[in-house]
Design a protein around this motif. Structure first.
Motif, mmCIF file in Angstrom:
data_model
loop_
_atom_site.group_PDB
_atom_site.id
_atom_site.type_symbol
_atom_site.label_atom_id
_atom_site.label_comp_id
_atom_site.label_asym_id
_atom_site.label_seq_id
_atom_site.Cartn_x
_atom_site.Cartn_y
_atom_site.Cartn_z
ATOM 1 N N TRP A 68 0.845 -1.206 0.000
ATOM 2 C CA TRP A 68 0.000 0.000 0.000
ATOM 3 C C TRP A 68 0.872 1.243 0.000
ATOM 4 O O TRP A 68 2.018 1.224 0.400
ATOM 5 C CB TRP A 68 -0.922 0.008 1.230
ATOM 6 N N LYS A 69 0.305 2.338 -0.512
ATOM 7 C CA LYS A 69 1.033 3.596 -0.430
ATOM 8 C C LYS A 69 0.131 4.708 0.052
ATOM 9 O O LYS A 69 -1.090 4.544 0.088
ATOM 10 C CB LYS A 69 1.705 3.963 -1.748
ATOM 11 N N GLU A 70 0.749 5.798 0.443
ATOM 12 C CA GLU A 70 -0.007 6.971 0.881
ATOM 13 C C GLU A 70 -1.044 6.611 1.935
ATOM 14 O O GLU A 70 -2.237 6.811 1.746
ATOM 15 C CB GLU A 70 -0.701 7.639 -0.320
ATOM 16 N N GLY A 71 -0.587 6.078 3.044
ATOM 17 C CA GLY A 71 -1.505 5.758 4.129
ATOM 18 C C GLY A 71 -2.178 6.997 4.666
ATOM 19 O O GLY A 71 -1.679 8.107 4.526
ATOM 20 N N ALA A 72 -3.340 6.772 5.318
ATOM 21 C CA ALA A 72 -4.051 7.906 5.904
ATOM 22 C C ALA A 72 -3.552 8.145 7.327
ATOM 23 O O ALA A 72 -4.005 9.040 8.011
ATOM 24 C CB ALA A 72 -5.544 7.627 5.905
ATOM 25 N N GLY A 73 -2.611 7.299 7.764
ATOM 26 C CA GLY A 73 -2.039 7.516 9.079
ATOM 27 C C GLY A 73 -2.294 6.381 10.050
ATOM 28 O O GLY A 73 -1.562 6.223 11.001
ATOM 29 N N ASP A 74 -3.331 5.560 9.811
ATOM 30 C CA ASP A 74 -3.592 4.493 10.778
ATOM 31 C C ASP A 74 -2.996 3.162 10.342
ATOM 32 O O ASP A 74 -2.826 2.260 11.138
ATOM 33 C CB ASP A 74 -5.100 4.349 11.032
ATOM 34 N N ARG A 75 -2.659 3.047 9.072
ATOM 35 C CA ARG A 75 -2.158 1.769 8.574
ATOM 36 C C ARG A 75 -0.654 1.637 8.801
ATOM 37 O O ARG A 75 0.085 2.613 8.699
ATOM 38 C CB ARG A 75 -2.483 1.645 7.078
ATOM 39 N N SER A 76 -0.240 0.417 9.090
ATOM 40 C CA SER A 76 1.168 0.153 9.390
ATOM 41 C C SER A 76 1.390 -1.340 9.204
ATOM 42 O O SER A 76 0.594 -2.145 9.707
ATOM 43 C CB SER A 76 1.424 0.562 10.852
ATOM 44 N N ASP A 77 2.429 -1.738 8.490
ATOM 45 C CA ASP A 77 2.707 -3.174 8.356
ATOM 46 C C ASP A 77 3.019 -3.782 9.721
ATOM 47 O O ASP A 77 2.647 -4.925 10.002
ATOM 48 C CB ASP A 77 3.869 -3.421 7.373
ATOM 49 N N VAL A 78 3.704 -3.027 10.579
ATOM 50 C CA VAL A 78 4.016 -3.533 11.921
ATOM 51 C C VAL A 78 2.723 -3.801 12.684
ATOM 52 O O VAL A 78 2.537 -4.848 13.304
ATOM 53 C CB VAL A 78 4.915 -2.532 12.690
ATOM 54 N N LYS A 79 1.790 -2.861 12.599
ATOM 55 C CA LYS A 79 0.528 -3.017 13.323
ATOM 56 C C LYS A 79 -0.317 -4.139 12.722
ATOM 57 O O LYS A 79 -0.959 -4.904 13.450
ATOM 58 C CB LYS A 79 -0.242 -1.703 13.287
ATOM 59 N N SER A 80 -0.311 -4.251 11.393
ATOM 60 C CA SER A 80 -1.103 -5.314 10.768
ATOM 61 C C SER A 80 -0.653 -6.685 11.262
ATOM 62 O O SER A 80 -1.448 -7.607 11.365
ATOM 63 C CB SER A 80 -0.962 -5.268 9.244
ATOM 64 N N VAL A 81 0.633 -6.832 11.540
ATOM 65 C CA VAL A 81 1.162 -8.135 11.946
ATOM 66 C C VAL A 81 1.133 -8.326 13.469
ATOM 67 O O VAL A 81 0.820 -9.410 13.953
ATOM 68 C CB VAL A 81 2.599 -8.330 11.381
ATOM 69 N N THR A 82 1.444 -7.270 14.231
ATOM 70 C CA THR A 82 1.569 -7.451 15.697
ATOM 71 C C THR A 82 0.397 -6.875 16.481
ATOM 72 O O THR A 82 0.269 -7.138 17.673
ATOM 73 C CB THR A 82 2.833 -6.746 16.240
ATOM 74 N N GLY A 83 -0.413 -6.046 15.861
ATOM 75 C CA GLY A 83 -1.516 -5.414 16.591
ATOM 76 C C GLY A 83 -1.148 -4.081 17.217
ATOM 77 O O GLY A 83 -1.988 -3.428 17.824
ATOM 78 N N ALA A 84 0.113 -3.672 17.097
ATOM 79 C CA ALA A 84 0.524 -2.388 17.693
ATOM 80 C C ALA A 84 1.537 -1.678 16.798
ATOM 81 O O ALA A 84 2.182 -2.307 15.950
ATOM 82 C CB ALA A 84 1.125 -2.610 19.075
ATOM 83 N N TYR A 85 1.647 -0.396 16.988
ATOM 84 C CA TYR A 85 2.623 0.395 16.219
ATOM 85 C C TYR A 85 4.016 0.221 16.831
ATOM 86 O O TYR A 85 4.140 -0.059 18.040
ATOM 87 C CB TYR A 85 2.260 1.881 16.274
ATOM 88 N N PRO A 86 5.062 0.415 16.047
ATOM 89 C CA PRO A 86 6.396 0.373 16.649
ATOM 90 C C PRO A 86 6.536 1.491 17.690
ATOM 91 O O PRO A 86 5.966 2.572 17.523
ATOM 92 C CB PRO A 86 7.334 0.615 15.461
ATOM 93 N N GLY A 87 7.297 1.224 18.747
ATOM 94 C CA GLY A 87 7.495 2.234 19.789
ATOM 95 C C GLY A 87 8.227 3.454 19.270
ATOM 96 O O GLY A 87 8.115 4.553 19.814
ATOM 97 N N LEU A 88 8.997 3.270 18.202
ATOM 98 C CA LEU A 88 9.746 4.382 17.601
ATOM 99 C C LEU A 88 9.478 4.396 16.102
ATOM 100 O O LEU A 88 9.429 3.342 15.460
ATOM 101 C CB LEU A 88 11.240 4.208 17.887
ATOM 102 N N MET A 89 9.256 5.562 15.577
ATOM 103 C CA MET A 89 9.146 5.702 14.116
ATOM 104 C C MET A 89 10.254 6.629 13.647
ATOM 105 O O MET A 89 10.494 7.667 14.257
ATOM 106 C CB MET A 89 7.787 6.270 13.710
ATOM 107 N N ASN A 90 10.927 6.219 12.564
ATOM 108 C CA ASN A 90 11.951 7.081 11.973
ATOM 109 C C ASN A 90 11.364 7.760 10.742
ATOM 110 O O ASN A 90 10.518 7.188 10.033
ATOM 111 C CB ASN A 90 13.165 6.233 11.569
ATOM 112 N N TRP A 91 11.793 8.977 10.517
ATOM 113 C CA TRP A 91 11.340 9.768 9.362
ATOM 114 C C TRP A 91 12.557 10.400 8.733
ATOM 115 O O TRP A 91 13.549 10.660 9.419
ATOM 116 C CB TRP A 91 10.359 10.862 9.827
#
Ligand code: BMA
Length: 369
Positions: A68-91
């Motif tokens: 997927w591209k251009e997420g609306a902000g709630d989507r995350s491959d980490v969350k899709s697999v583990t149920g939670a967002y990574p504790g740290l996000m790099n930009w």
């Protein structure tokens, strides 16, 4: 030590963890050299590593994923697999220097700022890297056909450009605010992997003195603009000696985190070499950080395309159990039509999904809801 528990924090939970763990370690406190705003983030990181935990990081986590591209902000491959967002996000701020609305990987800077706010609100941490263009050749960060740092002291136009570029990163970071209007503390990790030869600020394209002058120039510009929400991370690539790691070190007054970027290359055949590199480097990075009152972090790593079965639990997890760092960050899941094998966390349907879920439950890694 195997930490057999799930660590998924909410903002409130993180605060409790930070308070509860402050006396658990005999190591000296991390020095309070940064302004209060940055100090809050330093305390969060320090508390995690002193309690045997670490933030799990993923680059561009909510910006796009493998499918997927251009997420609306709630989507995350980490969350899709583990149920939670990574504790740290790099930009990454690459292209902000040219006043572009999107970074070098197509992420809009407006979206990035808003995602940094959301990650902060959920009790997570944000880190920022920067792949700026080559200010002399006009090429990208990897263009080493011209070495701007050899000329920076003598070429006024060039030094004005570099100052303006650094100024734009400072302005972006200074504008990162939470809903109450307070600046959001972030890790800034400029001029990374400089022991490698691939960036125009790296080995062979700048002398150690030129590199250190660039770092000091960066810090001066931030300080003159009154930017007080930065935790500074130094992150050379793999080295063959401790002396090499510190040859370009700007000094304790410029750095809060001693980091390192080491990737796992060549699949299974490269496992021994990866372990050797990490086993060589992280011990002295951690020890020097402790002696200097700094934090230690595994600022970038990963196995591109997850070609090593069980990489998370069999390769990364044992290293994280041996080496107490505040965070580990893996790189991005590029969209498959862009770079089909350029991903570092599994996505739904990938054979390594279960392994990554196990890692997320058992390694002590911090994820956020
Ligand atoms: C590299 C790759 C590139 C990307 C750059 C900056 O490691 O992922 O495709 O443009 O990082 O994010």
């Amino acid at each position: 030590m195997k930490l057999n528990r799930t660590i998924i924090y909410t903002a409130a939970g993180l605060l409790m963890a930070a308070c509860g763990n402050s006396n658990k370690s005999a190591s000296p406190d991390v020095e309070a050299t940064e302004p209060a705003n940055a100090q809050t983030l330093i305390a969060m990181l320090d508390s995690a590593s002193k309690s045997g935990r670490f933030y799990f990081g993923h680059h561009d986590d909510t910006a796009y994923g493998h499918e997927w591209k251009e997420g609306a902000g709630d989507r995350s491959d980490v969350k899709s697999v583990t149920g939670a967002y990574p504790g740290l996000m790099n930009w990454d701020l690459g292209m902000i220097e040219l006043d572009s609305t999107r970074n070098l990987d197509g992420v809009s800077f407006t979206f990035m700022a808003s995602e940094i706010g959301r990650q902060n609100a959920r009790g997570g941490i944000n880190a920022i890297s920067w792949h700026p263009r080559n200010p002399l050749s006009g090429g990208d960060s990897w263009d080493v056909t011209a070495s701007p740092l050899h000329e920076l002291a003598s070429n006024q136009a060039l030094s004005d450009t570099v100052d303006a570029w650094i100024g734009r990163t400072a302005d972006f970071i200074g504008e990162l605010k939470d809903s109450a209007g307070n600046r959001i503390p972030v890790i800034f990790r400029p001029w990374h992997e400089n022991t490698g030869t691939w960036f125009w600020w790296g080995n062979g394209n700048a002398t150690p003195e030129e590199y250190i002058a660039l770092w000091k120039r960066t810090r001066k510009i931030f300080d003159e603009k009154g930017i007080d929400n930065v935790v500074w991370a130094y992150s050379p690539d793999k080295v063959t000696s401790e002396e090499e790691y510190f040859r370009t070190y700007p000094g304790d007054e410029y750095v809060d985190i001693l980091g390192t970027d080491i990737y796992h290359f060549d699949g299974e055949a490269g496992t021994a070499q990866y372990r050797e590199r990490v086993d060589f480097q992280l011990p002295f990075v951690i020890e020097e950080a402790r002696k200097r009152g700094k934090l230690a972090a595994f600022t970038e790593t990963g196995n591109e395309g997850l070609t090593v079965p069980g990489w998370y639990t069999k390769v990364l997890q044992p290293l994280m159990e041996k080496y107490p760092v505040a965070y580990v960050c893996v790189w991005r899941n590029a969209e498959k039509s862009d770079k089909p094998n350029h991903y570092y966390v599994p996505f739904p349907g990938h054979p390594e999904e279960e392994d990554f879920r196990t890692f997320s439950r058992e390694s002590g890694a911090i994820f956020v809801k």
